[in-house]
Every structure is written in structure tokens, then in C-alpha cells.
Design a protein around this motif. Structure first.
Motif, short mmCIF file in Angstrom:
data_model
loop_
_atom_site.label_atom_id
_atom_site.label_comp_id
_atom_site.label_asym_id
_atom_site.label_seq_id
_atom_site.Cartn_x
_atom_site.Cartn_y
_atom_site.Cartn_z
N PHE A 1 46.03 -4.66 12.87
CA PHE A 1 44.71 -3.98 12.68
C PHE A 1 44.93 -3.11 12.03
CE2 PHE A 1 46.32 -3.70 17.04
CZ PHE A 1 46.10 -2.95 17.41
N LYS A 2 43.47 -2.82 10.95
CA LYS A 2 43.34 -1.77 10.52
C LYS A 2 42.39 -1.30 11.32
CE LYS A 2 42.52 -0.26 5.86
NZ LYS A 2 42.11 -0.40 4.86
N PHE A 3 42.14 0.35 11.61
CA PHE A 3 41.44 1.11 11.77
C PHE A 3 40.64 2.10 10.84
CE2 PHE A 3 43.43 1.23 16.24
CZ PHE A 3 43.00 0.69 16.62
N ALA A 4 39.28 1.30 10.40
CA ALA A 4 38.71 2.12 9.26
C ALA A 4 38.18 3.75 10.11
CB ALA A 4 37.12 1.29 8.99
N PRO A 5 37.65 4.50 8.67
CA PRO A 5 37.69 5.74 9.67
C PRO A 5 36.26 5.94 10.45
CG PRO A 5 37.94 5.47 7.01
CD PRO A 5 37.57 4.34 7.78
N GLY A 6 36.28 6.77 11.26
CA GLY A 6 35.31 6.68 12.28
C GLY A 6 34.94 5.64 12.88
N VAL A 7 35.90 4.79 13.36
CA VAL A 7 35.70 4.07 14.49
C VAL A 7 35.69 4.31 15.83
CG1 VAL A 7 37.54 2.01 15.86
CG2 VAL A 7 37.92 2.47 12.83
N THR A 8 34.14 3.24 16.47
CA THR A 8 34.37 3.50 17.56
C THR A 8 34.74 3.20 19.03
OG1 THR A 8 32.77 2.11 17.95
CG2 THR A 8 31.89 4.22 16.97
N LEU A 9 34.65 3.60 19.82
CA LEU A 9 35.07 2.77 21.19
C LEU A 9 35.24 1.23 21.00
CD1 LEU A 9 36.18 2.81 24.24
CD2 LEU A 9 33.94 3.85 24.96
N ASP A 10 34.19 0.78 20.65
CA ASP A 10 33.67 -0.57 20.74
C ASP A 10 34.49 -1.57 20.14
OD1 ASP A 10 32.25 -2.59 22.06
OD2 ASP A 10 31.39 -2.64 19.90
N GLU A 11 34.56 -0.91 18.86
CA GLU A 11 35.83 -1.34 17.70
C GLU A 11 37.37 -1.23 17.82
OE1 GLU A 11 32.51 -0.32 13.99
OE2 GLU A 11 34.23 1.03 15.05
N ILE A 12 37.27 -0.14 18.49
CA ILE A 12 38.51 -0.20 18.64
C ILE A 12 39.17 -0.78 20.63
CG2 ILE A 12 40.04 1.30 20.03
CD1 ILE A 12 39.20 4.08 19.26
N VAL A 13 38.50 -1.56 21.34
CA VAL A 13 38.39 -2.76 22.24
C VAL A 13 38.77 -3.53 22.21
CG1 VAL A 13 37.53 -3.70 24.53
CG2 VAL A 13 37.93 -0.46 24.20
N GLU B 1 49.89 6.14 22.53
CA GLU B 1 50.49 7.11 22.07
C GLU B 1 50.89 7.20 21.11
OE1 GLU B 1 53.77 6.87 25.44
OE2 GLU B 1 51.88 7.12 26.53
N ALA B 2 51.66 6.29 20.50
CA ALA B 2 51.42 6.41 18.83
C ALA B 2 50.56 7.16 17.62
CB ALA B 2 52.20 4.50 18.58
N LEU B 3 48.94 6.06 18.36
CA LEU B 3 48.18 6.64 17.40
C LEU B 3 48.28 8.37 17.28
CD1 LEU B 3 45.64 4.36 17.87
CD2 LEU B 3 46.44 4.34 15.85
N ALA C 1 40.78 7.66 13.18
CA ALA C 1 41.14 7.64 11.83
C ALA C 1 42.06 6.94 10.60
CB ALA C 1 41.85 9.01 11.41
N PRO C 2 42.16 6.05 10.11
CA PRO C 2 42.27 5.49 9.20
C PRO C 2 43.73 5.50 9.42
CG PRO C 2 40.59 6.28 8.11
CD PRO C 2 40.84 7.18 8.80
N ALA C 3 44.14 3.98 10.21
CA ALA C 3 45.23 3.71 10.64
C ALA C 3 45.88 2.05 10.61
CB ALA C 3 46.05 4.76 12.14
N ALA C 4 46.93 1.84 10.63
CA ALA C 4 47.37 0.19 10.66
C ALA C 4 48.51 0.02 11.82
CB ALA C 4 47.81 -0.42 9.42
N VAL C 5 48.31 -0.39 12.13
CA VAL C 5 48.59 -1.05 14.07
C VAL C 5 49.37 -2.25 14.08
CG1 VAL C 5 48.99 -0.81 16.38
CG2 VAL C 5 47.69 0.89 14.69
N THR C 6 50.73 -2.41 14.06
CA THR C 6 51.37 -4.03 14.49
C THR C 6 52.39 -3.43 16.07
OG1 THR C 6 52.52 -5.51 13.61
CG2 THR C 6 53.08 -3.55 13.20
N ALA D 1 45.96 9.92 14.42
CA ALA D 1 44.82 9.16 13.91
C ALA D 1 43.88 9.48 15.55
CB ALA D 1 45.13 7.90 13.67
N LEU D 2 44.54 9.41 16.49
CA LEU D 2 43.67 9.42 17.53
C LEU D 2 43.06 10.79 17.50
CD1 LEU D 2 42.82 7.61 19.98
CD2 LEU D 2 45.03 8.88 21.42
N LYS D 3 41.82 11.06 17.64
CA LYS D 3 40.63 12.07 18.05
C LYS D 3 40.50 12.18 18.96
CE LYS D 3 41.23 12.63 12.84
NZ LYS D 3 42.61 13.23 12.90
N ALA D 4 41.27 12.54 19.79
CA ALA D 4 40.80 12.60 21.18
C ALA D 4 42.11 13.83 22.45
CB ALA D 4 40.44 11.79 22.33
#
Length: 362
Positions: free
Chosen positions: A317-329, A347-349, A269-274, A354-357
Motif C-alpha cells: 500500500f502506498k501513502f500519498a503526501p500528507g496522509v492523515t490518521l484516518d487514511e493510515i488506519v 518503526e520502519a516508517l 510522507a510519501p512511502a510504499a510499504v509491503t 516518512a513518519l512525521k511523529a
């Protein structure tokens, strides 16, 4: 001293699951192997046997069966014998007279089974009945050498060996494969979608109402009673190709090896991580303090401590809605996060929702 640990991130990526044969994703209910186990004696070793009490007792019992009675209290003191366990797997539909492979393992303190011969050993099932008899010369892949000073070199495991075709089957296992008007296929991995598709595929080929999915594992199929027809019937069914359902979204983390496996359906899900790191370095430099010649006092040690704190640059880095595995990596690789850091990020996600898994730590 710094220790560098190699961490591996394993990512499985597949756009679509390929069609698989029914025989590769299911097994027929009632068609299964059975485990056998036995206790026996290895002879002919070159001084590498064991001296366990039960080994001597087994040897004495064997000699009694040959009509030789050892005097009471006499220790055979033989280093050429070893007590072992023998186990094997009895395949389905195996018939008396056929042979199966066996594995022999030392249960005493024998240093090696190389060159040994297994004497006739009955192999029993969970019901206590004897289904096979084992005997033969061992094939041992390991070896060891020991010096007079106690130094020792060992390659692989010399206390375990195998005997190809080392057991003859003496009894068949009862089954009900030919009984009833139906057979049941059980999926190796429970999945409602796959079970539904298997039933639909069978009905597509053989006609409607032939197959029914009862749950996420079992698919019951009507079958002829005649044995020859049933074999031909199964030969057709097991080669049907079915498109399995996609696996649920999972991330598997092995904290001991640093291995991370990310499934293809993982979304964020949409999230910003540092993620940055704080390095604290403490150095102790003791100094000797010597008083002046005419001054009173004793020589002393003065502690000198230097503390340095360094904050590494961190990238957000920022995750947009519906980010796929390829974009995560790709995002993680851009910031140069190590697998250990990636574990913390995932683990924080998960905690943030925000982590749909499903996050599985093994």
C-alpha cells in the motif's frame, strides 16, 4: 501448539479539541495536597495476624505505655495483632478537627486484616511533624480461606484495608495563598500555545495586562490581597473556558500488551510499504529400520525430516503526501495487518523518515 494473542489497536480521533475550564487544566501554585504516613498496630484479628519480631516489640512498647511490663524474653505469641503502615493524603486548606480517609497495609506476614481495629496512630509529614491521628475499624475488601491440606483460595487482597474518615486532622499546613499581589496557574501539561491562550482569555475578560504567561506551564495573574475578594476572584477565573493547544504528533506503543495509540496529528510522507510473512514448518518423523532375518545388523532408528516453506501473499500500500490518521488506519485495515505487524511497519516508517511523529515505546 499455536498460541493466539489478542492484540488491541486503540486509536483516538478528534477533529478539534473542545474548550475546557481553567480548573480542569491547571492548578493554583501553592494549593496542593500533602502525603502523610504512620506506623501502627492492628488488634482484634481472628488468628490472621503476623509473628514478626517488630510486631512483638511494638506490642511490648504499647503495653509499657499502659503501665504493664512484660517479663524479659517472653513472647506474647498472639496471632490477633499485626503491624501496619498507615498512609493518607492531606487536602489543601484542611482545618484541625476535620477528618480524612486512610489506607492501612500490613508489613508483616499477616494473612488478613479483616475484622481488625487500628489503634491510635500519629500520621506525620515529610517534615516530621504530626498532622493527623488515625484510629478505627477497618473495611477490608479481600478475603481468603485455607484448608488443612494447604490448599488456599484468595479473593482480592485481604492484607490491605481502608478506614473512611479514619483520621482527625490536628495541624494545618502553612501556605502563602494570601500573600503577594498575584497568583500563578500551572498547567497540568506543558504547552506554550495553551499558556498563551489562557493569558489571552483572562485579559479578554478582566482587562489587558492582568495575566502574563511566563513559560509553557505558568501563567501569573494579578490578584487582590483581601482574602474574601481573592476567593471570589479565583471563582471567576477557574470557570473560564479556554481552547487548549493541540498535542504534538505521537504514536505510543506498548509492546507487552500490543496496544497502539495514534494521535490525531500524525502524518506520513510519501512511502510504499509491503509486509509479508515467511512460514517455515519442520516435522520430524523417526522410522524404525528392521534388518532381514538372515542379514546381519541391528535394529536402528532412521530420522525422516520434512521441511515446508510457505510465503504468504503480501499486499503493498502506498501513502500519498500528507496522509492523515484516518487514511493510515484504513490502509492498514485493508491489508489485514495485525497490531504486531503494524508495530513493525511504524518503526520502519520512522527509520525511513516518512513518519512525521514521535514514536514512544513503553
Amino acid at each position: 501448539m499455536l498460541r493466539r494473542i489478542l492484540l488491541v489497536v486503540a486509536v483516538f480521533w478528534s477533529t478539534f479539541a473542545s474548550a475546557e475550564r481553567l480548573k480542569d487544566i491547571t492548578n493554583v501554585d501553592g494549593v496542593r495536597s500533602n502525603q502523610l504516613i504512620g506506623y501502627g498496630l492492628i488488634v482484634g484479628l481472628s488468628g490472621t495476624g503476623d509473628k514478626a519480631p517488630f510486631t512483638n516489640q511494638t506490642f511490648a512498647n504499647m503495653m509499657n505505655q499502659f503501665g504493664i511490663t512484660l517479663p524479659a524474653g517472653v513472647d506474647p505469641k498472639s496471632k490477633n495483632i499485626a503491624a501496619v503502615t498507615v498512609h493518607a493524603e492531606l487536602p489543601p486548606f484542611v482545618k484541625p478537627g476535620q477528618q480524612i480517609d486512610i489506607t492501612v497495609s500490613s508489613i508483616g506476614n499477616a494473612s488478613s486484616l479483616r475484622g481488625g481495629t487500628l489503634l491510635m496512630t500519629p500520621l506525620k509529614g515529610a517534615d516530621g511533624n504530626t498532622y493527623a491521628v488515625a484510629q478505627g475499624s477497618l473495611v477490608v475488601g479481600g478475603l481468603g480461606a485455607e484448608g488443612a491440606d494447604g490448599s488456599r483460595v484468595q479473593v482480592n487482597v485481604p492484607s490491605v484495608g481502608r478506614i473512611p474518615n479514619g483520621a482527625s486532622v490536628e495541624r494545618t499546613v502553612a501556605h502563602n495563598f494570601y500573600g503577594g499581589d498575584s497568583i500563578t496557574f500551572n498547567l497540568h501539561r506543558a504547552d506554550f500555545t495553551t499558556a498563551k491562550r489562557v493569558a489571552e482569555r483572562i485579559n479578554e475578560v478582566l482587562g489587558g495586562g492582568i495575566a502574563e504567561a511566563y513559560d509553557a506551564v505558568s501563567i501569573r495573574v494579578r490578584a487582590p490581597r483581601d482574602p474574601s475578594q481573592r476567593v471570589s476572584y479565583l471563582s471567576v477565573l477557574e470557570n473560564l473556558e479556554v481552547q487548549p493547544g493541540e498535542e504534538s504528533a505521537k504514536i505510543i506503543i506498548n509492546s507487552r500488551t500490543g496496544t497502539i495509540v495514534i494521535g490525531q496529528n500524525v502524518r506520513v510522507a510519501p512511502a510504499a510499504v509491503t509486509h509479508g510473512s515467511l512460514t517455515v514448518t519442520i516435522q520430524e518423523a523417526p522410522q524404525v529400520v528392521q534388518p532381514n532375518p538372515l542379514a546381519g545388523g541391528d535394529t536402528a532408528v532412521q530420522q525422516s525430516t520434512a521441511i515446508d516453506i510457505q510465503v504468504d501473499d503480501s499486499t503493498m500500500f502506498k501513502f500519498a503526501p500528507g496522509v492523515t490518521l484516518d487514511e493510515i488506519v484504513r490502509a492498514v485495515n485493508q491489508v489485514g495487518a495485525a497490531p504486531g505487524d503494524l508495530m513493525a511497519i511504524l518503526e520502519a516508517l520512522k527509520q525511513a523518515g516518512a513518519l512525521k511523529a514521535e514514536l514512544v515505546v513503553i
